[in-house]
Design a protein around this motif. Structure first.
Motif, PDB file in Angstrom:
ATOM      1  N   ARG A  59       0.824  -1.204   0.000  1.00 15.04           N
ATOM      2  CA  ARG A  59       0.000   0.000   0.000  1.00 15.04           C
ATOM      3  C   ARG A  59       0.859   1.255   0.000  1.00 15.04           C
ATOM      4  O   ARG A  59       1.962   1.259   0.539  1.00 15.04           O
ATOM      5  N   SER A  60       0.318   2.330  -0.609  1.00 13.88           N
ATOM      6  CA  SER A  60       0.896   3.672  -0.498  1.00 13.88           C
ATOM      7  C   SER A  60      -0.081   4.544   0.272  1.00 13.88           C
ATOM      8  O   SER A  60      -1.295   4.450   0.066  1.00 13.88           O
ATOM      9  N   LEU A  61       0.455   5.386   1.150  1.00 13.35           N
ATOM     10  CA  LEU A  61      -0.392   6.257   1.964  1.00 13.35           C
ATOM     11  C   LEU A  61       0.229   7.644   2.074  1.00 13.35           C
ATOM     12  O   LEU A  61       1.435   7.774   2.293  1.00 13.35           O
ATOM     13  N   ALA A  62      -0.604   8.676   1.934  1.00 17.39           N
ATOM     14  CA  ALA A  62      -0.159  10.039   2.201  1.00 17.39           C
ATOM     15  C   ALA A  62      -0.147  10.252   3.707  1.00 17.39           C
ATOM     16  O   ALA A  62      -1.066   9.826   4.411  1.00 17.39           O
ATOM     17  N   VAL A  63       0.900  10.900   4.203  1.00 17.76           N
ATOM     18  CA  VAL A  63       1.029  11.183   5.631  1.00 17.76           C
ATOM     19  C   VAL A  63       1.238  12.685   5.799  1.00 17.76           C
ATOM     20  O   VAL A  63       2.215  13.239   5.294  1.00 17.76           O
ATOM     21  N   HIS A  64       0.321  13.336   6.504  1.00 19.53           N
ATOM     22  CA  HIS A  64       0.438  14.776   6.736  1.00 19.53           C
ATOM     23  C   HIS A  64       1.355  15.017   7.932  1.00 19.53           C
ATOM     24  O   HIS A  64       0.926  15.419   9.017  1.00 19.53           O
ATOM     25  N   ALA A  65       2.627  14.756   7.690  1.00 21.39           N
ATOM     26  CA  ALA A  65       3.654  14.922   8.715  1.00 21.39           C
ATOM     27  C   ALA A  65       5.005  15.009   8.011  1.00 21.39           C
ATOM     28  O   ALA A  65       5.177  14.472   6.912  1.00 21.39           O
ATOM     29  N   PRO A  66       5.978  15.686   8.620  1.00 26.18           N
ATOM     30  CA  PRO A  66       7.307  15.786   8.006  1.00 26.18           C
ATOM     31  C   PRO A  66       7.949  14.411   7.840  1.00 26.18           C
ATOM     32  O   PRO A  66       7.727  13.510   8.664  1.00 26.18           O
ATOM     33  N   LYS A 108       5.118  17.139   4.484  1.00 24.53           N
ATOM     34  CA  LYS A 108       4.278  16.051   3.984  1.00 24.53           C
ATOM     35  C   LYS A 108       5.143  14.894   3.493  1.00 24.53           C
ATOM     36  O   LYS A 108       6.225  15.093   2.955  1.00 24.53           O
ATOM     37  N   SER A 109       4.599  13.697   3.680  1.00 23.35           N
ATOM     38  CA  SER A 109       5.310  12.486   3.282  1.00 23.35           C
ATOM     39  C   SER A 109       4.359  11.547   2.556  1.00 23.35           C
ATOM     40  O   SER A 109       3.136  11.700   2.620  1.00 23.35           O
ATOM     41  N   GLN A 110       4.946  10.588   1.880  1.00 27.73           N
ATOM     42  CA  GLN A 110       4.192   9.477   1.311  1.00 27.73           C
ATOM     43  C   GLN A 110       4.953   8.222   1.713  1.00 27.73           C
ATOM     44  O   GLN A 110       6.186   8.183   1.627  1.00 27.73           O
ATOM     45  N   VAL A 111       4.234   7.220   2.201  1.00 28.10           N
ATOM     46  CA  VAL A 111       4.906   5.976   2.564  1.00 28.10           C
ATOM     47  C   VAL A 111       4.432   4.865   1.635  1.00 28.10           C
ATOM     48  O   VAL A 111       3.247   4.778   1.291  1.00 28.10           O
ATOM     49  N   HIS A 112       5.374   4.031   1.228  1.00 23.38           N
ATOM     50  CA  HIS A 112       5.096   2.907   0.342  1.00 23.38           C
ATOM     51  C   HIS A 112       5.550   1.650   1.082  1.00 23.38           C
ATOM     52  O   HIS A 112       6.741   1.481   1.364  1.00 23.38           O
ATOM     53  N   VAL A 113       4.598   0.806   1.409  1.00 23.70           N
ATOM     54  CA  VAL A 113       4.851  -0.307   2.324  1.00 23.70           C
ATOM     55  C   VAL A 113       4.905  -1.627   1.563  1.00 23.70           C
ATOM     56  O   VAL A 113       4.021  -1.936   0.758  1.00 23.70           O
ATOM     57  N   THR A 114       5.949  -2.390   1.826  1.00 28.63           N
ATOM     58  CA  THR A 114       6.100  -3.709   1.223  1.00 28.63           C
ATOM     59  C   THR A 114       6.367  -4.729   2.322  1.00 28.63           C
ATOM     60  O   THR A 114       6.896  -4.398   3.386  1.00 28.63           O
ATOM     61  N   ALA A 115       5.984  -5.963   2.061  1.00 35.28           N
ATOM     62  CA  ALA A 115       6.204  -7.042   3.027  1.00 35.28           C
ATOM     63  C   ALA A 115       6.949  -8.174   2.340  1.00 35.28           C
ATOM     64  O   ALA A 115       6.684  -8.495   1.181  1.00 35.28           O
ATOM     65  N   TRP A 139      -2.118  -2.301   9.139  1.00 33.10           N
ATOM     66  CA  TRP A 139      -1.056  -1.815  10.032  1.00 33.10           C
ATOM     67  C   TRP A 139      -0.534  -0.460   9.557  1.00 33.10           C
ATOM     68  O   TRP A 139      -0.311   0.452  10.364  1.00 33.10           O
ATOM     69  N   ALA A 140      -0.357  -0.309   8.249  1.00 28.06           N
ATOM     70  CA  ALA A 140       0.155   0.945   7.698  1.00 28.06           C
ATOM     71  C   ALA A 140      -0.813   2.098   7.957  1.00 28.06           C
ATOM     72  O   ALA A 140      -0.389   3.222   8.247  1.00 28.06           O
TER      73      ALA A 140
END
Length: 232
Positions: A136-143, A188-195, A214-215
């Motif tokens: 999944r990719s998620l936008a995160v409103h945080a540095p 702002k950040s974007q996280v890309h999660v892999t397992a 979890w993400a």
């Protein structure tokens, strides 16, 4: 941003499957606008997000075969970023300097990568190699640094710039997870999660769903903490 995010490093910008053939996707890296797209030939590209003609954002354009067309006047640019066709002048061969600025890009381990500088080596991908599955990719409103700090509090370790790894226990099994952080801007950040786990084909989607949940909790926690700190 800190030493966690050098401009000469590679950064994931999304899942390779998300950028399907014919897709055009706007992205940001260090506050700079870019556009990612994939032609019918299957090749992905990351370019400056402005047409050289009138400055129209190319994110509003469309894919025409193996070319990207600007929505405004229809200029077509090939995979080499060179202008191939100007509809208003169909018999004119576009000059060689009619081209879009290009950023290095690559695909590894289910992710599309790019850089803001000049990396010293080819993208190495995620720890664990090809066994990693994009979740999944998620936008995160945080540095971006706040994301690193929070993951560090969870005993996640930095494995390469912008990537932290940790272990999740899912139904009694230890699953290695890598979080690739895209520094969108200073806040702002974007996280890309892999397992990473060797699972049967029919178990991949359940794994994605659990890691994605979890993400999402991770994103909510980071945003809540950032908002709390800003109000103090």
């Amino acid at each position: 941003m800190t030493e966690h995010f050098p401009k000469d490093a590679w950064y994931a910008i999304g899942g390779a499957a998300t950028l399907a053939e014919g897709e055009v996707m706007p992205i940001k890296l260090f506050g700079e606008e870019r556009v990612a797209w994939r032609g019918d030939d299957g090749e992905s590209h990351v370019w400056h997000n402005r047409c050289i003609h009138r400055g129209m954002r190319l994110q509003y354009g469309f894919v025409d075969g193996d070319r990207l067309a600007c929505r405004y006047h229809g200029w077509r640019f090939g995979g080499d970023a060179q202008c191939k066709k100007i509809p208003a002048h169909p018999t004119m061969a576009p000059p060689d300097d009619f081209c879009i600025p290009v950023f290095q890009s690559a695909e590894r381990n289910g992710l599309v990568w790019t850089t803001a500088g000049t990396p010293g080596a080819d993208v190495t991908g995620l720890p664990g190699g090809e066994n990693f599955v994009f979740c999944r990719s998620l936008a995160v409103h945080a540095p971006p640094d706040a994301v690193v700090e929070h993951l560090g509090d969870m005993d996640a370790s930095v494995t390469m710039p912008g990537i932290l790894s940790t272990i999740l226990n899912i139904e009694g099994a230890d699953v290695p997870v890598a979080v690739a952080i895209q520094p969108v801007s200073a806040d702002k950040s974007q996280v890309h999660v892999t397992a990473g786990q060797a699972v049967a084909e029919n178990a991949i989607q359940p794994l994605r769903l659990r890691v994605s949940a979890w993400a999402k909790r991770l994103r909510d926690t980071i945003e809540n903490q950032t908002e709390k700190e800003a109000s103090e």
